[in-house]
Scaffold this active site. Sequence first.
Site, mmCIF file in Angstrom:
data_model
loop_
_atom_site.group_PDB
_atom_site.id
_atom_site.type_symbol
_atom_site.label_atom_id
_atom_site.label_comp_id
_atom_site.label_asym_id
_atom_site.label_seq_id
_atom_site.Cartn_x
_atom_site.Cartn_y
_atom_site.Cartn_z
ATOM 1 N N GLU A 1 0.824 -1.210 0.000
ATOM 2 C CA GLU A 1 0.000 0.000 0.000
ATOM 3 C C GLU A 1 0.860 1.263 0.000
ATOM 4 O O GLU A 1 0.563 2.236 -0.679
ATOM 5 C CB GLU A 1 -0.946 0.017 1.213
ATOM 6 N N TYR B 1 -6.906 6.392 4.096
ATOM 7 C CA TYR B 1 -6.943 5.362 3.062
ATOM 8 C C TYR B 1 -6.083 4.160 3.468
ATOM 9 O O TYR B 1 -6.536 3.010 3.443
ATOM 10 C CB TYR B 1 -6.474 5.889 1.689
ATOM 11 N N ASP C 1 -9.934 5.207 -2.341
ATOM 12 C CA ASP C 1 -8.733 5.766 -2.963
ATOM 13 C C ASP C 1 -9.191 6.579 -4.180
ATOM 14 O O ASP C 1 -10.401 6.752 -4.381
ATOM 15 C CB ASP C 1 -7.739 4.654 -3.360
ATOM 16 N N CYS D 1 -13.755 2.586 -15.319
ATOM 17 C CA CYS D 1 -14.225 3.961 -15.084
ATOM 18 C C CYS D 1 -13.012 4.896 -15.113
ATOM 19 O O CYS D 1 -12.624 5.484 -14.113
ATOM 20 C CB CYS D 1 -14.961 4.034 -13.738
ATOM 21 N N CYS E 1 -17.946 2.893 -20.401
ATOM 22 C CA CYS E 1 -19.253 2.645 -19.784
ATOM 23 C C CYS E 1 -19.933 1.399 -20.343
ATOM 24 O O CYS E 1 -20.636 0.701 -19.611
ATOM 25 C CB CYS E 1 -20.154 3.861 -19.946
ATOM 26 N N CYS F 1 -19.213 -1.546 -18.295
ATOM 27 C CA CYS F 1 -19.298 -1.345 -16.842
ATOM 28 C C CYS F 1 -20.494 -2.089 -16.225
ATOM 29 O O CYS F 1 -21.623 -1.945 -16.690
ATOM 30 C CB CYS F 1 -19.415 0.147 -16.552
ATOM 31 N N CYS G 1 -26.013 4.020 -13.074
ATOM 32 C CA CYS G 1 -25.046 5.127 -12.974
ATOM 33 C C CYS G 1 -25.685 6.474 -13.299
ATOM 34 O O CYS G 1 -26.259 6.666 -14.376
ATOM 35 C CB CYS G 1 -23.871 4.880 -13.917
#
Length: 308
Positions: A32, A112, A130, A179, A186, A189, A195
């Site tokens: 991370e 985060y 994030d 995205c 899209c 997605c 959305c």
Amino acid sequence: MHTKLLSWYEKHGRHDLPWRNTSDVYHVYVSEVMLQQTQVKRVLEEYYFQFLERFPTLETLASAPLDDVFSLWSGLGYYRRARNLHATAQLCAPALPTTSKELLALPGIGRYTASAICSFGYNQKISVVDTNIARVLTRYLGLRDPKEKELWSAADSLLHPKEVRSHNLALMDLGSLVCLPKNPLCDMCPLLFGCKAKENLHLFTKTTSKEYIDQDLYFGIYRKKEKLAFRKSREGMYKDMLELPRIEFQESGYIGTFKHSVTKYRLSISLYELEEEPLDVEYISLYEIERAPISSMTKKALTLYLKR
Ligand code: SF4
């Protein structure tokens, strides 16, 4: 929404990433921190395994000299991250704390990272936000310029009741693979149906480019037999690392100039070979400096000098 998202993740998620296939929370933590400002590919190919081979546990990291940590971090940039990793290891070894509240009190761990460690490392029921997840949430819920607090509440409200870890990873991958910031895919997605942004995507697509600060820097090459002068940087992003002595613009001894970008700075770096001995330096051979904590900027400067 949950079912579609998770089945998309099952098919298309990045399941083979090593930090997603470990039960060692320290390894999740290292990944991370490395991924905070660096692309997955680079972390995978050049840093993650090498770092863990040298520091396989929090204890080995805690007992290592900071210079060794910088050495393994060399070229990854944002050296404050390495310093914070080391400081955290020294505070927590042999194990990281298990609550977000305790993690947040440690050097360099923000909301985060604390949430990611709790979700991906400890498999706790906690949301993660994030930049990728923030973009998906903003668009999916049709939020206009949401504040950070609003995004975290949105993440909480959408959290899967049981499959929390997979849900967080799925949102992260969706932001990273589908995205996209400029041209979201899209049609591919799983969240297309609900959305809120899909009809007015232009309102949710940033077109502004990053602003840079241009800066000229000058460094001196001082040679004594086969060794060059280096100085430990006392502040800034290269604090505690070795660099060539910084100097003012010179009229003579010019070697060359190269470009280097770091964070928001676009640097133009000029090198000069000089004779008058500078203060407060140590002379180090090129063989030794390869193993010492130096930045990629210093490496480039040395390459330029050696090419000449
Ligand atoms: S439909 Fe498009 S804008 Fe909406 S979440 Fe999916 S990729 Fe993003």
